[in-house]
Scaffold this active site. Structure first.
Site, short mmCIF file in Angstrom:
data_model
loop_
_atom_site.label_atom_id
_atom_site.label_comp_id
_atom_site.label_asym_id
_atom_site.label_seq_id
_atom_site.Cartn_x
_atom_site.Cartn_y
_atom_site.Cartn_z
N ARG A 246 -0.60 14.80 12.93
CA ARG A 246 0.58 14.30 12.20
C ARG A 246 1.05 15.48 11.33
O ARG A 246 0.55 15.72 10.26
CB ARG A 246 0.22 13.06 11.39
CG ARG A 246 -0.02 11.85 12.31
CD ARG A 246 -0.54 10.65 11.57
NE ARG A 246 0.42 10.14 10.60
CZ ARG A 246 0.08 9.15 9.75
NH1 ARG A 246 -1.16 8.71 9.73
NH2 ARG A 246 0.98 8.68 8.90
N ASP B 107 4.10 0.46 12.34
CA ASP B 107 2.87 -0.07 11.74
C ASP B 107 2.57 -1.51 12.13
O ASP B 107 1.52 -2.03 11.77
CB ASP B 107 2.94 0.02 10.21
CG ASP B 107 2.89 1.45 9.75
OD1 ASP B 107 3.19 1.71 8.57
OD2 ASP B 107 2.56 2.32 10.58
N LYS C 118 0.86 -1.21 0.00
CA LYS C 118 0.00 0.00 0.00
C LYS C 118 0.89 1.24 0.00
O LYS C 118 0.75 2.13 -0.84
CB LYS C 118 -0.89 0.00 1.23
CG LYS C 118 -1.54 1.34 1.53
CD LYS C 118 -2.37 1.34 2.77
CE LYS C 118 -1.65 1.65 4.04
NZ LYS C 118 -1.38 3.08 4.28
N ASN C 119 1.82 1.30 0.94
CA ASN C 119 2.66 2.51 1.07
C ASN C 119 3.67 2.63 -0.06
O ASN C 119 4.21 3.71 -0.30
CB ASN C 119 3.34 2.54 2.44
CG ASN C 119 2.30 2.71 3.54
OD1 ASN C 119 1.14 3.05 3.27
ND2 ASN C 119 2.69 2.44 4.77
N VAL D 118 7.96 6.36 17.49
CA VAL D 118 7.65 7.07 16.24
C VAL D 118 6.35 7.85 16.41
O VAL D 118 6.29 9.06 16.18
CB VAL D 118 7.54 6.09 15.06
CG1 VAL D 118 7.14 6.81 13.79
CG2 VAL D 118 8.85 5.32 14.87
N CYS E 295 -5.20 12.28 12.57
CA CYS E 295 -5.72 10.95 12.31
C CYS E 295 -6.11 10.37 13.67
O CYS E 295 -6.05 11.05 14.68
CB CYS E 295 -4.71 10.07 11.60
SG CYS E 295 -3.23 9.86 12.53
N LEU F 147 7.97 19.28 8.03
CA LEU F 147 9.22 18.89 7.33
C LEU F 147 9.03 18.93 5.81
O LEU F 147 9.94 19.28 5.07
CB LEU F 147 9.67 17.51 7.78
CG LEU F 147 10.01 17.39 9.27
CD1 LEU F 147 10.31 15.95 9.65
CD2 LEU F 147 11.18 18.30 9.64
N ARG G 20 -8.57 -0.26 4.16
CA ARG G 20 -7.65 0.74 3.59
C ARG G 20 -6.32 0.09 3.23
O ARG G 20 -5.65 0.51 2.30
CB ARG G 20 -7.38 1.86 4.60
CG ARG G 20 -8.54 2.77 4.84
CD ARG G 20 -8.12 3.95 5.69
NE ARG G 20 -6.95 4.62 5.12
CZ ARG G 20 -6.42 5.74 5.63
NH1 ARG G 20 -6.94 6.27 6.72
NH2 ARG G 20 -5.37 6.32 5.08
C1 EPZ Z 1 4.35 6.83 6.55
O1 EPZ Z 1 3.58 7.89 7.06
C2 EPZ Z 1 3.39 5.68 6.41
N1 EPZ Z 1 2.33 6.04 5.47
C3 EPZ Z 1 2.78 5.32 7.76
O2 EPZ Z 1 1.97 4.16 7.57
C4 EPZ Z 1 3.89 4.99 8.74
O3 EPZ Z 1 3.33 4.77 10.01
C5 EPZ Z 1 4.90 6.14 8.81
O4 EPZ Z 1 5.39 6.46 7.49
C6 EPZ Z 1 6.08 5.83 9.70
O5 EPZ Z 1 6.77 4.71 9.20
C7 EPZ Z 1 2.58 5.98 4.15
O6 EPZ Z 1 3.66 5.64 3.71
C8 EPZ Z 1 1.45 6.35 3.25
P1 EPZ Z 1 6.40 10.02 8.80
P2 EPZ Z 1 4.21 9.37 7.13
O7 EPZ Z 1 6.37 11.32 8.10
O8 EPZ Z 1 5.08 9.62 5.97
C9 EPZ Z 1 6.76 13.09 12.30
C10 EPZ Z 1 0.06 2.83 7.70
O9 EPZ Z 1 -0.44 2.28 8.69
N2 EPZ Z 1 6.67 14.13 11.25
O10 EPZ Z 1 7.55 9.10 8.56
O11 EPZ Z 1 3.10 10.33 7.39
C11 EPZ Z 1 5.46 12.37 12.50
O12 EPZ Z 1 4.60 13.06 13.37
C12 EPZ Z 1 0.56 4.25 7.81
O13 EPZ Z 1 0.25 2.27 6.59
C13 EPZ Z 1 6.86 15.45 11.61
O14 EPZ Z 1 7.07 15.78 12.78
O15 EPZ Z 1 5.07 9.25 8.46
C14 EPZ Z 1 5.92 11.05 13.08
O16 EPZ Z 1 6.13 11.21 14.47
C15 EPZ Z 1 0.20 4.88 9.13
N3 EPZ Z 1 6.79 16.40 10.63
C16 EPZ Z 1 7.26 10.82 12.40
O17 EPZ Z 1 7.67 12.08 11.86
C17 EPZ Z 1 6.57 16.07 9.31
O18 EPZ Z 1 6.54 16.98 8.46
C18 EPZ Z 1 7.22 9.83 11.26
O19 EPZ Z 1 6.24 10.26 10.36
C19 EPZ Z 1 6.39 14.72 8.98
C20 EPZ Z 1 6.45 13.76 9.96
#
Ligand code: EPZ
Length: 421
Positions: free
Chosen positions: A121, A304, A22-23, A327, A116, A125, A397
């Protein structure tokens, strides 16, 4: 809305194919915005999040058609740079169109994703990355409005190795003037796969698979066909469910190297695991040993699978264990629902303390988000008696044909259409 009715207690035994990630798809699809043309993305999982991204791409003017697991995209007629709220609110990954739109059209207006189930979230960045590439970014009425006649390569350090921010910045940088260095980049397999597709499209990227990506901008890219990598989180979910029910499973179309940390933990809790290049065999432990996990970025334990692991520890016959999520420190919406199934869990800050020993028993529970729903399925399969899992749309999803795959493994599960809830 549907519900899943599960009669627990059957051991999962058999062989199933893992679907495309999916991702992975949610990263490859926005990349097609970068170059007008036709794309054929194979091994695309046929599930809700892909349908959501397809609807957004269509709203932008692209053509998207998913036949089974073949996704055909044509971005030649793509003519809008606005990702409206009604799309983005359904799925945070919609935000990944920001970088490609900005790189191709010099502007983008993308709704801020909502929070969410487990809290805010942020996307700071992503925004910082676009600004570093020379874009003028404003927040207006809940939208990120970005403009840049020409993006310019630069150095970008990510304070957190965000998957989404890495993808957004990487895609934008492929068409920037000059070289971009992204440090502390995410190294998740889905990002590596995205980088590989971009290189096939003509991008110049060094350091693929590492936390330091160097991108030399080019003036244009070309459309390609690509195969989506297997879904490591779906695979981990079935391995964990098999361990929780005392069964054995042969998973096909999976990359074991994407799951080294999860395999190590499954062996630590007593399971027998063998791997080949594209398959994983697991035989559950007679008795699941309490095994602590702390989530981390790749190749650590993925956040995840944290809810699903918690369910496994709750279903174990004895012992206390600890699950820490660094995380997402508040990703514990599944705990009250697991406790309805009889689990004994305390949550303090970003840690769940599980006391195993009492057999789980069936109950009616509600999925609050994708992986919380998966955790409820794991627990219900291991519980005595019948469970009903409501709001299955969360699970749909990210899991293709979950009831068919579980039935093929011997689970007693059926999907029931319900009017309410
Ligand atoms: C991706 O989300 C995945 N989604 C998530 O999977 C997964 O949990 C996550 O990466 C972590 O591995 C997809 O790939 C579509 P992040 P993403 O930006 O990119 C913080 C699932 O169940 N952060 O790596 O949104 C954030 O709050 C989903 O399939 C900032 O602070 O995750 C978190 O604490 C859920 N500022 C950490 O980084 C930002 O601008 C990691 O988030 C962006 C993120």
């Amino acid at each position: 809305m549907d519900k899943l009715v599960i009669q627990g207690g059957n051991k999962l035994c058999g062989r199933i194919k893992v679907s495309g990630a999916k991702n992975g798809s949610l990263a490859l699809m926005p990349a097609t915005i970068l170059s007008p043309g036709t794309y054929h993305l194979t091994n695309t999982p046929n599930l809700r999040d892909v349908w959501t991204m397809s609807r957004l791409m269509t709203a932008l003017g692209a053509f998207c058609e998913l036949n089974g697991n073949d996704l055909f995209i044509d971005t030649r007629e793509l003519n809008s740079t606005e990702a409206p709220y009604e799309h983005v609110k359904n799925m945070r990954a919609s935000f990944y169109v920001l970088g490609p739109l900005l790189a191709r059209f010099g502007e983008a207006r993308v709704s801020l994703p909502g929070g969410c189930a487990w809290g805010p979230r942020p996307v700071d960045l992503h925004i910082k990355g676009m600004e570093r590439l020379g874009a003028d970014v404003k927040l207006e009425n809940g939208y990120v409005v970005a403009k840049a006649k020409q993006l310019t390569g630069t150095k970008i350090h990510l304070d957190i190795s965000s998957v989404g921010a890495t993808g957004n910045i990487l895609m934008a940088a492929t068409l920037a003037k000059g070289t971009t260095l992204i440090s502390n980049a995410a190294t998740e397999p889905e990002i590596t796969a995205l980088a590989r597709m971009l290189v096939k499209m003509g991008a110049k990227i060094d350091g693929i698979g590492t936390a330091i990506l160097e991108i030399e901008g080019v003036t244009n890219l070309k459309p390609v066909d690509e195969t989506t990598i297997p879904d490591r989180i779906e695979a981990a979910t079935y391995l964990i469910a098999t361990a929780a029910t005392g069964g054995k499973i042969d998973l096909e179309n999976v990359n074991p190297y994407h799951l080294t940390s999860v395999i190590a933990k499954l062996e630590e809790c007593g399971c027998e695991v063998d791997v080949n290049s594209d398959s994983i065999f697991l035989k559950a432990a007679e008795k699941i040993l309490p095994t602590d996990i702390t989530t981390a970025v790749y190749p650590g334990i993925p956040t995840d699978i944290q809810p699903q692991w918690t369910a496994l520890m709750a279903a174990a016959s004895e012992g206390n264990s600890k699950v820490i999520d660094v995380v997402y420190t508040d990703r514990f919406k599944h705990i009250p629902e697991l406790m309805r199934l009889g689990a004994d869990i305390d949550v303090i800050d970003n840690s769940a303390f599980i006391k195993a020993g009492k057999k789980l028993t069936g109950a009616t529970v509600m999925a609050s988000d994708l992986r919380a729903g998966a955790a409820l399925v794991v627990a219900a399969l291991a519980a005595e008696g019948t469970s009903e899992i409501l709001r299955v749309y969360h699970i749909d999803r990210g899991y293709e044909s979950i009831e068919n795959k579980l039935t093929a493994l011997g689970a007693n599960i059926k999907r029931v259409k319900t009017e309410l809830i």
